[in-house]
Design an enzyme around this catalytic site. Structure first.
Site, PDB file in Angstrom:
ATOM      1  NE  ARG A   1      44.385  30.155  37.819  1.00  0.00           N
ATOM      2  CZ  ARG A   1      44.645  30.885  38.898  1.00  0.00           C
ATOM      3  NH1 ARG A   1      45.831  31.447  39.064  1.00  0.00           N
ATOM      4  NH2 ARG A   1      43.741  31.041  39.849  1.00  0.00           N
TER       5      ARG A   1
ATOM      6  CG  HIS B   1      50.173  28.827  41.411  1.00  0.00           C
ATOM      7  ND1 HIS B   1      49.212  28.318  40.597  1.00  0.00           N
ATOM      8  CD2 HIS B   1      49.649  30.003  41.880  1.00  0.00           C
ATOM      9  CE1 HIS B   1      48.155  29.120  40.563  1.00  0.00           C
ATOM     10  NE2 HIS B   1      48.406  30.157  41.346  1.00  0.00           N
TER      11      HIS B   1
HETATM   12  P1  NAP Z   1      40.602  40.990  37.855  1.00  0.00           P
HETATM   13  O1  NAP Z   1      40.503  42.034  38.902  1.00  0.00           O
HETATM   14  O2  NAP Z   1      39.378  40.245  37.470  1.00  0.00           O
HETATM   15  O3  NAP Z   1      41.230  41.685  36.561  1.00  0.00           O
HETATM   16  C1  NAP Z   1      41.275  41.053  35.333  1.00  0.00           C
HETATM   17  C2  NAP Z   1      41.783  42.020  34.274  1.00  0.00           C
HETATM   18  O4  NAP Z   1      41.933  41.314  33.048  1.00  0.00           O
HETATM   19  C3  NAP Z   1      40.808  43.170  34.002  1.00  0.00           C
HETATM   20  O5  NAP Z   1      41.518  44.364  33.777  1.00  0.00           O
HETATM   21  C4  NAP Z   1      40.108  42.717  32.722  1.00  0.00           C
HETATM   22  O6  NAP Z   1      39.650  43.783  31.890  1.00  0.00           O
HETATM   23  C5  NAP Z   1      41.239  42.000  32.023  1.00  0.00           C
HETATM   24  N1  NAP Z   1      40.711  41.053  31.026  1.00  0.00           N
HETATM   25  C6  NAP Z   1      39.884  39.997  31.226  1.00  0.00           C
HETATM   26  N2  NAP Z   1      39.596  39.395  30.056  1.00  0.00           N
HETATM   27  C7  NAP Z   1      40.231  40.116  29.103  1.00  0.00           C
HETATM   28  C8  NAP Z   1      40.313  39.995  27.699  1.00  0.00           C
HETATM   29  N3  NAP Z   1      39.675  39.031  27.024  1.00  0.00           N
HETATM   30  N4  NAP Z   1      41.053  40.897  27.034  1.00  0.00           N
HETATM   31  C9  NAP Z   1      41.686  41.891  27.675  1.00  0.00           C
HETATM   32  N5  NAP Z   1      41.660  42.055  29.021  1.00  0.00           N
HETATM   33  C10 NAP Z   1      40.940  41.168  29.721  1.00  0.00           C
HETATM   34  O7  NAP Z   1      41.679  39.893  38.265  1.00  0.00           O
HETATM   35  P2  NAP Z   1      42.875  40.024  39.320  1.00  0.00           P
HETATM   36  O8  NAP Z   1      42.368  39.975  40.722  1.00  0.00           O
HETATM   37  O9  NAP Z   1      43.727  41.178  38.929  1.00  0.00           O
HETATM   38  O10 NAP Z   1      43.655  38.647  39.041  1.00  0.00           O
HETATM   39  C11 NAP Z   1      44.115  38.317  37.748  1.00  0.00           C
HETATM   40  C12 NAP Z   1      44.519  36.850  37.690  1.00  0.00           C
HETATM   41  O11 NAP Z   1      45.755  36.652  38.372  1.00  0.00           O
HETATM   42  C13 NAP Z   1      43.571  35.875  38.391  1.00  0.00           C
HETATM   43  O12 NAP Z   1      42.447  35.567  37.588  1.00  0.00           O
HETATM   44  C14 NAP Z   1      44.459  34.665  38.626  1.00  0.00           C
HETATM   45  O13 NAP Z   1      44.379  33.779  37.542  1.00  0.00           O
HETATM   46  C15 NAP Z   1      45.872  35.265  38.684  1.00  0.00           C
HETATM   47  N6  NAP Z   1      46.475  35.144  40.028  1.00  0.00           N
HETATM   48  C16 NAP Z   1      47.625  34.443  40.144  1.00  0.00           C
HETATM   49  C17 NAP Z   1      48.239  34.334  41.383  1.00  0.00           C
HETATM   50  C18 NAP Z   1      49.545  33.647  41.534  1.00  0.00           C
HETATM   51  O14 NAP Z   1      50.027  33.454  42.662  1.00  0.00           O
HETATM   52  N7  NAP Z   1      50.202  33.271  40.470  1.00  0.00           N
HETATM   53  C19 NAP Z   1      47.659  34.950  42.512  1.00  0.00           C
HETATM   54  C20 NAP Z   1      46.468  35.644  42.341  1.00  0.00           C
HETATM   55  C21 NAP Z   1      45.873  35.734  41.088  1.00  0.00           C
HETATM   56  P3  NAP Z   1      38.503  44.794  32.394  1.00  0.00           P
HETATM   57  O15 NAP Z   1      39.144  45.627  33.480  1.00  0.00           O
HETATM   58  O16 NAP Z   1      38.186  45.576  31.194  1.00  0.00           O
HETATM   59  O17 NAP Z   1      37.385  43.938  32.913  1.00  0.00           O
HETATM   60  C1  GLV Z   2      45.854  32.319  42.833  1.00  0.00           C
HETATM   61  O1  GLV Z   2      46.358  31.802  41.896  1.00  0.00           O
HETATM   62  C2  GLV Z   2      44.612  33.031  42.809  1.00  0.00           C
HETATM   63  O2  GLV Z   2      43.929  33.012  41.775  1.00  0.00           O
HETATM   64  O3  GLV Z   2      44.244  33.620  43.842  1.00  0.00           O
END
Ligand code: NAP
Ligand code: GLV
Length: 311
Positions: A226, A274
Site C-alpha cells: 500500500r 496498482h
Molecule cells: P497476509 O496473508 O495477511 O500476510 C501479512 C503478513 O504481514 C504476515 O506475514 C504478517 O505477519 C505480516 N505483518 C503484519 N503486520 C506486521 C507487523 N506489524 N510487523 C511485521 N510483520 C507484519 O496478507 P497477504 O494476503 O500476503 O497480502 C499482503 C498485502 O498485499 C495486502 O494487505 C495488500 O495490502 C497487498 N496487496 C497488494 C496487491 C497489489 O496489486 N498491489 C494485491 C494484493 C494484495 P504474521 O504472519 O506474523 O501474522
Molecule cells: C489489492 O490491492 C488487494 O488488496 O487485494
C-alpha cells in the site's frame, strides 16, 4: 434458501461476478447494490473499497466480504459497526501474479537492466560481469499468503531470500526474522527490499527515511503493498542522494497518482498502476461462497480478519 448479497465494485463490470455466482452458488444471488429493494434485510455484502454511503445503506449487515486481500479500505471507515465480521480473499490468483511481478523486477536489477537502459540512451555498448542469483539478497516484508509465495518463488530461481513478519516463521531456505527488534538486522544486508505487508497502524509510514537508510547503499525498494507504507518524499531524497539505486512502486499514497506528482519524473523509479496482482473471478467466487456458507452454518469463515490486529 436463496440469499441476496449486494455487490459494490467499481474496478470493472459487475456482470461477470454475478454470472460466476449464479454458476458456482445458485443460492447466492448477487445484485448491484444500487438495485437492492430492501436494504434492511441484507446480512452479507460483497465489496471492493466501499464508500461510506454504501455502508450506511445497509444497517443490518453482519459480514462484509472483501474482493481483495487487503482490508484497509474497509477497516478505515470510522463508523464501521464494532461487531461486523470482515472477510478477506486469500491468494485467489494473486500469489501467481505477485511471484511474476517480483521475479520480473528483481531480475531487472540483478541482471543490471537499469544500467543497460541508461547506457542505451548514451549509445554505449558495455557488458558488465554477471553475478549468481545466490549472491543477490532479497528481503520480503510480510510472509503471509503473498509474501511467502514470493519468497518460495525467488528461492526456486536461486536468490538468497530472507523475510520479516510479526510472528516467528520457519520456511525452507528462507532466513526468517520477526518483530521490531529484528527489523534493522534484516534490513542491513539486503540488495532489494520487497514490501508485502498489510496496511495497519503498526505498518503505516514504516518505509520512511529512518528505515530506508538502514538498507545498504545501492539497494532497491519494491513496494506492491500500500502507498501509505511509504513516505514518498523520503524515497525521492534517498534516490536523489544515491543511497538507493532504484525503486518500483505499484501503489502510491493517493491513487490514481496525480499528474503533477514528482514521482512520475524521478529517474530510477518505475511506477505501475496498482496492478501487481488482481483477484481472479472464479477462485474469488469459490472462496466467497465458502465463507458465506460457513456464516450460514454458524461456523468460522476461513477468511475471517482479526479486526483487532488490522489484517
Ligand atoms: P497476509 O496473508 O495477511 O500476510 C501479512 C503478513 O504481514 C504476515 O506475514 C504478517 O505477519 C505480516 N505483518 C503484519 N503486520 C506486521 C507487523 N506489524 N510487523 C511485521 N510483520 C507484519 O496478507 P497477504 O494476503 O500476503 O497480502 C499482503 C498485502 O498485499 C495486502 O494487505 C495488500 O495490502 C497487498 N496487496 C497488494 C496487491 C497489489 O496489486 N498491489 C494485491 C494484493 C494484495 P504474521 O504472519 O506474523 O501474522
Ligand atoms: C489489492 O490491492 C488487494 O488488496 O487485494
Amino acid at each position: 434458501m436463496t440469499i441476496t448479497c449486494p455487490i459494490y465494485y467499481t474496478a470493472g463490470p459487475i456482470q461477470p461476478w454475478v454470472d460466476a455466482f449464479a454458476r458456482q452458488y445458485p443460492h447466492i444471488k448477487v445484485v448491484d447494490w444500487q438495485h437492492i429493494r430492501h436494504p434492511e434485510e441484507v446480512r452479507y455484502a460483497i465489496v471492493w473499497q466501499p464508500t461510506r454511503e454504501f455502508l450506511q445503506r445497509f444497517p443490518n449487515l453482519q459480514a462484509i466480504l472483501n474482493l481483495g486481500a487487503g482490508v484497509d479500505g474497509i477497516l478505515g471507515h470510522p463508523q464501521l459497526p464494532a461487531n461486523l465480521q470482515v472477510i478477506r480473499l486469500k491468494d485467489a490468483g494473486m500469489a501467481e501474479q505477485m511471484n511474476q511481478y517480483f521475479a520480473y523486477h528483481i531480475m531487472h536489477f540483478h541482471r543490471s537492466m537499469d544500467t543497460y537502459q541508461r547506457q542505451q540512451t548514451q549509445q554505449q555498448w558495455l557488458p558488465h560481469p554477471a553475478t549468481p542469483a545466490s549472491n543477490f539478497r532479497v528481503g520480503i516484508l510480510g510472509l503471509g499468503q503473498l509474501g511467502r509465495s514470493v519468497a518460495n518463488c525467488l528461492v526456486s530461481l536461486g536468490y538468497d531470500v530472507c523475510g520479516w513478519s510479526r510472528s516467528d516463521k520457519d520456511i525452507d531456505n528462507v532466513q526468517c526474522y520477526s518483530g521490531d527488534e529484528q527489523l534493522h538486522e534484516f534490513l542491513g544486508q539486503l540488495d532489494t527490499l520487497c514490501c508485502l505487508l498489510p496496511l495497519t497502524d503498526s505498518t503505516r509510514n514504516l518505509l520512511d527515511r529512518h528505515t530506508l537508510q538502514r538498507l545498504p547503499k545501492g539497494a532497491v525498494l519494491i513496494n506492491a503493498a500500500r502507498g501509505e507504507h511509504l513516505i514518498e518524499d523520503d524515497l525521492l531524497a534517498l534516490l536523489n542522494n544515491g543511497h538507493l539505486r532504484g525503486a518500483v512502486l505499484d501503489t502510491v499514497r493517493h491513487e490514481p497518482l496525480s499528474p503533477d506528482s514528482p514521482l512520475w519524473q524521478q529517474p530510477g523509479l518505475m511506477i505501475t498502476p496498482h496492478c501487481a496482482a488482481q483477484s481472479w473471478i472464479e477462485p474469488s467466487v469459490t472462496q466467497i461462497g465458502q465463507n458465506i456458507n460457513a456464516l450460514l452454518a454458524g461456523t468460522e469463515p476461513p477468511g475471517l480478519v482479526e479486526r483487532s490486529r488490522g489484517y
